[in-house]
Motif scaffolding. Sequence first.
Motif, PDB file in Angstrom:
ATOM      1  N   ALA A 192     -10.958  -4.192 -10.732  1.00  0.00           N
ATOM      2  CA  ALA A 192      -9.957  -5.261 -10.654  1.00  0.00           C
ATOM      3  C   ALA A 192      -8.802  -4.852  -9.753  1.00  0.00           C
ATOM      4  N   GLY A 193      -8.419  -3.589  -9.818  1.00  0.00           N
ATOM      5  CA  GLY A 193      -7.353  -3.103  -8.951  1.00  0.00           C
ATOM      6  C   GLY A 193      -7.746  -3.171  -7.488  1.00  0.00           C
ATOM      7  N   GLU A 194      -8.978  -2.766  -7.188  1.00  0.00           N
ATOM      8  CA  GLU A 194      -9.447  -2.828  -5.812  1.00  0.00           C
ATOM      9  C   GLU A 194      -9.549  -4.282  -5.340  1.00  0.00           C
ATOM     10  N   ALA A 195     -10.016  -5.164  -6.216  1.00  0.00           N
ATOM     11  CA  ALA A 195     -10.142  -6.580  -5.855  1.00  0.00           C
ATOM     12  C   ALA A 195      -8.772  -7.193  -5.562  1.00  0.00           C
ATOM     13  N   ALA A 196      -7.762  -6.816  -6.358  1.00  0.00           N
ATOM     14  CA  ALA A 196      -6.410  -7.330  -6.128  1.00  0.00           C
ATOM     15  C   ALA A 196      -5.866  -6.856  -4.781  1.00  0.00           C
ATOM     16  N   LEU A 197      -6.116  -5.589  -4.465  1.00  0.00           N
ATOM     17  CA  LEU A 197      -5.665  -5.069  -3.181  1.00  0.00           C
ATOM     18  C   LEU A 197      -6.407  -5.746  -2.032  1.00  0.00           C
ATOM     19  N   CYS A 198      -7.696  -5.942  -2.201  1.00  0.00           N
ATOM     20  CA  CYS A 198      -8.494  -6.602  -1.170  1.00  0.00           C
ATOM     21  C   CYS A 198      -7.982  -8.015  -0.908  1.00  0.00           C
ATOM     22  N   GLU A 199      -7.656  -8.736  -1.967  1.00  0.00           N
ATOM     23  CA  GLU A 199      -7.149 -10.093  -1.818  1.00  0.00           C
ATOM     24  C   GLU A 199      -5.811 -10.086  -1.079  1.00  0.00           C
ATOM     25  N   ARG A 200      -4.964  -9.116  -1.409  1.00  0.00           N
ATOM     26  CA  ARG A 200      -3.664  -9.029  -0.710  1.00  0.00           C
ATOM     27  C   ARG A 200      -3.874  -8.745   0.778  1.00  0.00           C
ATOM     28  N   LEU A 201      -4.825  -7.899   1.087  1.00  0.00           N
ATOM     29  CA  LEU A 201      -5.098  -7.575   2.480  1.00  0.00           C
ATOM     30  C   LEU A 201      -5.759  -8.757   3.205  1.00  0.00           C
ATOM     31  N   ARG A 202      -6.572  -9.526   2.498  1.00  0.00           N
ATOM     32  CA  ARG A 202      -7.127 -10.742   3.111  1.00  0.00           C
ATOM     33  C   ARG A 202      -5.996 -11.712   3.472  1.00  0.00           C
ATOM     34  N   GLN A 203      -5.050 -11.861   2.561  1.00  0.00           N
ATOM     35  CA  GLN A 203      -3.904 -12.714   2.844  1.00  0.00           C
ATOM     36  C   GLN A 203      -3.151 -12.202   4.065  1.00  0.00           C
ATOM     37  N   ALA A 234      -5.952  -9.118  14.471  1.00  0.00           N
ATOM     38  CA  ALA A 234      -7.262  -9.761  14.482  1.00  0.00           C
ATOM     39  C   ALA A 234      -8.350  -8.697  14.548  1.00  0.00           C
ATOM     40  N   GLY A 235      -9.416  -8.914  13.806  1.00  0.00           N
ATOM     41  CA  GLY A 235     -10.515  -7.958  13.787  1.00  0.00           C
ATOM     42  C   GLY A 235     -10.389  -6.876  12.744  1.00  0.00           C
ATOM     43  N   SER A 236      -9.293  -6.874  11.975  1.00  0.00           N
ATOM     44  CA  SER A 236      -9.147  -5.889  10.891  1.00  0.00           C
ATOM     45  C   SER A 236     -10.156  -6.179   9.785  1.00  0.00           C
ATOM     46  N   ASP A 237     -10.421  -5.183   9.004  1.00  0.00           N
ATOM     47  CA  ASP A 237     -11.411  -5.284   7.929  1.00  0.00           C
ATOM     48  C   ASP A 237     -10.716  -5.117   6.575  1.00  0.00           C
ATOM     49  N   PRO A 238     -10.251  -6.209   5.950  1.00  0.00           N
ATOM     50  CA  PRO A 238      -9.532  -6.088   4.683  1.00  0.00           C
ATOM     51  C   PRO A 238     -10.344  -5.396   3.592  1.00  0.00           C
ATOM     52  N   GLU A 239     -11.646  -5.729   3.516  1.00  0.00           N
ATOM     53  CA  GLU A 239     -12.485  -5.116   2.482  1.00  0.00           C
ATOM     54  C   GLU A 239     -12.598  -3.608   2.698  1.00  0.00           C
ATOM     55  N   GLY A 240     -12.824  -3.206   3.936  1.00  0.00           N
ATOM     56  CA  GLY A 240     -12.921  -1.783   4.235  1.00  0.00           C
ATOM     57  C   GLY A 240     -11.614  -1.052   3.987  1.00  0.00           C
ATOM     58  N   LEU A 241     -10.504  -1.689   4.347  1.00  0.00           N
ATOM     59  CA  LEU A 241      -9.199  -1.076   4.094  1.00  0.00           C
ATOM     60  C   LEU A 241      -8.942  -0.937   2.600  1.00  0.00           C
ATOM     61  N   ALA A 242      -9.292  -1.969   1.846  1.00  0.00           N
ATOM     62  CA  ALA A 242      -9.087  -1.904   0.393  1.00  0.00           C
ATOM     63  C   ALA A 242      -9.897  -0.771  -0.211  1.00  0.00           C
ATOM     64  N   ARG A 243     -11.140  -0.614   0.220  1.00  0.00           N
ATOM     65  CA  ARG A 243     -11.969   0.462  -0.302  1.00  0.00           C
ATOM     66  C   ARG A 243     -11.400   1.832   0.112  1.00  0.00           C
ATOM     67  N   TYR A 244     -10.944   1.926   1.349  1.00  0.00           N
ATOM     68  CA  TYR A 244     -10.368   3.190   1.827  1.00  0.00           C
ATOM     69  C   TYR A 244      -9.129   3.576   1.016  1.00  0.00           C
ATOM     70  N   TYR A 289      -6.227   6.435  -3.347  1.00  0.00           N
ATOM     71  CA  TYR A 289      -5.474   6.286  -4.599  1.00  0.00           C
ATOM     72  C   TYR A 289      -6.133   7.070  -5.741  1.00  0.00           C
ATOM     73  N   GLN A 290      -7.426   6.886  -5.890  1.00  0.00           N
ATOM     74  CA  GLN A 290      -8.126   7.582  -6.970  1.00  0.00           C
ATOM     75  C   GLN A 290      -8.195   9.083  -6.704  1.00  0.00           C
ATOM     76  N   VAL A 319       0.837  -1.205   0.000  1.00  0.00           N
ATOM     77  CA  VAL A 319       0.000   0.000   0.000  1.00  0.00           C
ATOM     78  C   VAL A 319       0.867   1.249   0.000  1.00  0.00           C
ATOM     79  N   HIS A 320       1.921   1.252   0.790  1.00  0.00           N
ATOM     80  CA  HIS A 320       2.829   2.397   0.850  1.00  0.00           C
ATOM     81  C   HIS A 320       3.413   2.697  -0.528  1.00  0.00           C
ATOM     82  N   ALA A 321       3.915   1.652  -1.208  1.00  0.00           N
ATOM     83  CA  ALA A 321       4.508   1.830  -2.536  1.00  0.00           C
ATOM     84  C   ALA A 321       3.460   2.232  -3.569  1.00  0.00           C
ATOM     85  N   LEU A 322       2.278   1.665  -3.454  1.00  0.00           N
ATOM     86  CA  LEU A 322       1.204   1.971  -4.397  1.00  0.00           C
ATOM     87  C   LEU A 322       0.806   3.441  -4.318  1.00  0.00           C
TER      88      LEU A 322
END
Length: 200
Positions: free
Chosen positions: A132-143, A152-162, A167-168, A86-89
């Motif tokens: 697709a870009g958001e989905a890729a980021l979401c998947e990375r955050l899920r991992q 524990a308790g983090s929200d990968p989907e919410g973080l990806a959207r944020y 980014y946009q 995320v930092h590099a992106l």
Amino acid sequence: MAGGRPRSFDSDVALDQALEVFWRQGYEGTAISDLTKAMGINNAPSLYNAFGNKEELFRKILDRYAEGPARYISEAFAESTARAVVHALLHGAADATTRPDGPRGCITVQGALACSPDAEAARDELTLRRAAGEAALCERLRQAGKSGELPAGSDPEGLARYFTTIYQGLAVQAAGGATREQLHSVVDAAMTVWPQEPDD
């Protein structure tokens, strides 16, 4: 043989020229005559023969954009931790959208946000690529959540959207005249929301 492309025609250079035109003017604001002039092609039929119609050419230059000015995205995803991704992106976007030698902003964000029905295919293509870009980021955050990189308790989907929204937004701010330094400051502020382990 009269007309057509000049003997010295370089398709890579021509695509780079088309990319810059679409980037500056957007999909709908770009006329075929703008493209033939910028690409060094004599007429519209020659353009169609070489690259397909306007919509097909637009898809080609979006691929070229991903491989060129936006290659920082794939490089960011190669980072070893999700936070580093995320930092590099985001810092990469701050640099890429304020390049002194090219249009400001991001063609994927701004290329066809508002358009007539005739340009809906281009808008839909950009929407799919952004999703697709958001989905890729979401998947990375899920991992990252599964591996323990995120608490524990983090929200990968919410973080990806944020972070996708940040980014946009960088691209929009850059197109509006924000400086590179200002955008890097925004990224630094955005990164402060990265989930931390609670204090004992």
